[in-house]
Design an enzyme around this catalytic site. Sequence first.
Site, short mmCIF file in Angstrom:
data_model
loop_
_atom_site.label_atom_id
_atom_site.label_comp_id
_atom_site.label_asym_id
_atom_site.label_seq_id
_atom_site.Cartn_x
_atom_site.Cartn_y
_atom_site.Cartn_z
N ASP A 30 -12.02 12.56 6.78
CA ASP A 30 -11.25 12.67 8.02
C ASP A 30 -11.33 11.33 8.77
OD1 ASP A 30 -10.26 15.30 9.92
OD2 ASP A 30 -10.58 13.38 10.93
N ILE A 31 -10.21 10.93 9.38
CA ILE A 31 -10.15 9.65 10.06
C ILE A 31 -10.95 9.65 11.38
CG2 ILE A 31 -8.06 10.03 11.48
CD1 ILE A 31 -7.02 7.32 10.39
N ASN A 87 -7.45 25.64 10.91
CA ASN A 87 -6.79 26.02 12.16
C ASN A 87 -5.34 26.43 11.90
OD1 ASN A 87 -9.09 25.27 13.74
ND2 ASN A 87 -8.50 23.12 13.50
N GLY A 93 -5.79 24.76 17.60
CA GLY A 93 -6.24 23.40 17.30
C GLY A 93 -5.58 22.74 16.11
N GLN A 94 -4.56 23.38 15.53
CA GLN A 94 -3.88 22.71 14.40
C GLN A 94 -3.00 21.59 14.94
OE1 GLN A 94 -1.42 25.21 11.86
NE2 GLN A 94 -1.31 23.62 10.26
N SER A 95 -3.23 20.38 14.44
CA SER A 95 -2.43 19.23 14.88
C SER A 95 -1.59 18.65 13.76
CB SER A 95 -3.34 18.14 15.47
OG SER A 95 -4.25 17.69 14.51
N HIS A 100 -4.67 22.54 5.63
CA HIS A 100 -5.84 21.75 5.24
C HIS A 100 -7.09 22.46 5.69
CE1 HIS A 100 -4.48 20.51 9.23
NE2 HIS A 100 -5.75 20.32 9.53
N HIS A 102 -11.10 21.82 6.73
CA HIS A 102 -12.14 20.88 7.13
C HIS A 102 -13.44 21.33 6.46
CE1 HIS A 102 -9.84 19.29 10.72
NE2 HIS A 102 -9.26 20.47 10.60
P1 5GP Z 1 -6.20 19.92 12.59
O1 5GP Z 1 -6.40 19.54 14.02
O2 5GP Z 1 -4.73 20.04 12.25
O3 5GP Z 1 -6.98 21.12 12.14
O4 5GP Z 1 -6.81 18.74 11.74
C1 5GP Z 1 -6.13 17.54 11.50
C2 5GP Z 1 -7.16 16.53 11.10
O5 5GP Z 1 -6.51 15.46 10.47
C3 5GP Z 1 -7.94 15.94 12.28
O6 5GP Z 1 -9.33 16.18 12.10
C4 5GP Z 1 -7.59 14.47 12.25
O7 5GP Z 1 -8.68 13.62 12.58
C5 5GP Z 1 -7.15 14.27 10.81
N1 5GP Z 1 -6.16 13.23 10.62
C6 5GP Z 1 -5.02 13.02 11.33
N2 5GP Z 1 -4.34 11.98 10.84
C7 5GP Z 1 -5.07 11.50 9.80
C8 5GP Z 1 -4.88 10.40 8.89
O8 5GP Z 1 -3.90 9.66 8.93
N3 5GP Z 1 -5.84 10.23 7.94
C9 5GP Z 1 -6.94 11.04 7.85
N4 5GP Z 1 -7.83 10.77 6.88
N5 5GP Z 1 -7.15 12.07 8.69
C10 5GP Z 1 -6.22 12.30 9.65
#
Ligand code: 5GP
Length: 114
Positions: A30-31, A87, A93-95, A100, A102
């Site tokens: 994760d970034i 999420n 919290g899904q962005s 995916h 975690h």
């Molecule tokens: P969500 O919030 O949808 O459950 O998780 C999205 C995740 O993707 C976040 O933890 C965020 O840090 C990660 N993320 C977003 N953009 C990138 C990217 O370009 N590269 C990587 N490796 N992770 C990303």
Amino acid sequence: MENCIFCKIIRGEIPSKKVFEDERLLVIEDITPQAPLHLLLLPKMHIVNSLDMTDRDDDLIGYVFRKAGQIAREKGYAESGFRIVQNNGAGAGQSVFHIHFHLLAGRGFSWPPG
Ligand code: 5GP
Ligand code: ZN
């Protein structure tokens, strides 16, 4: 999907730190890590979230969980414990709207989750 950030990562159009890859799954760091180990397990098929799944995906999700456990064990977190989070929807919290999972480990985790 054309403009999906995770599809772009899967196609290699955006760089990522790869941990594992096969025909069905890509695992990357994760970034913005929220724990000493914070990996994202990305099914290569563009599925939005669990609301978008069909019975076609049942085997895939079982595979994701088995692979997450295998990676956690390989990384040394079988004893201390780890968390798998997925999420569904912005309110939870899904962005990124490509399904995916975690994989988080290496610190304590509270319950109930935040
Ligand atoms: P969500 O919030 O949808 O459950 O998780 C999205 C995740 O993707 C976040 O933890 C965020 O840090 C990660 N993320 C977003 N953009 C990138 C990217 O370009 N590269 C990587 N490796 N992770 C990303
Ligand atoms: Zn996608």
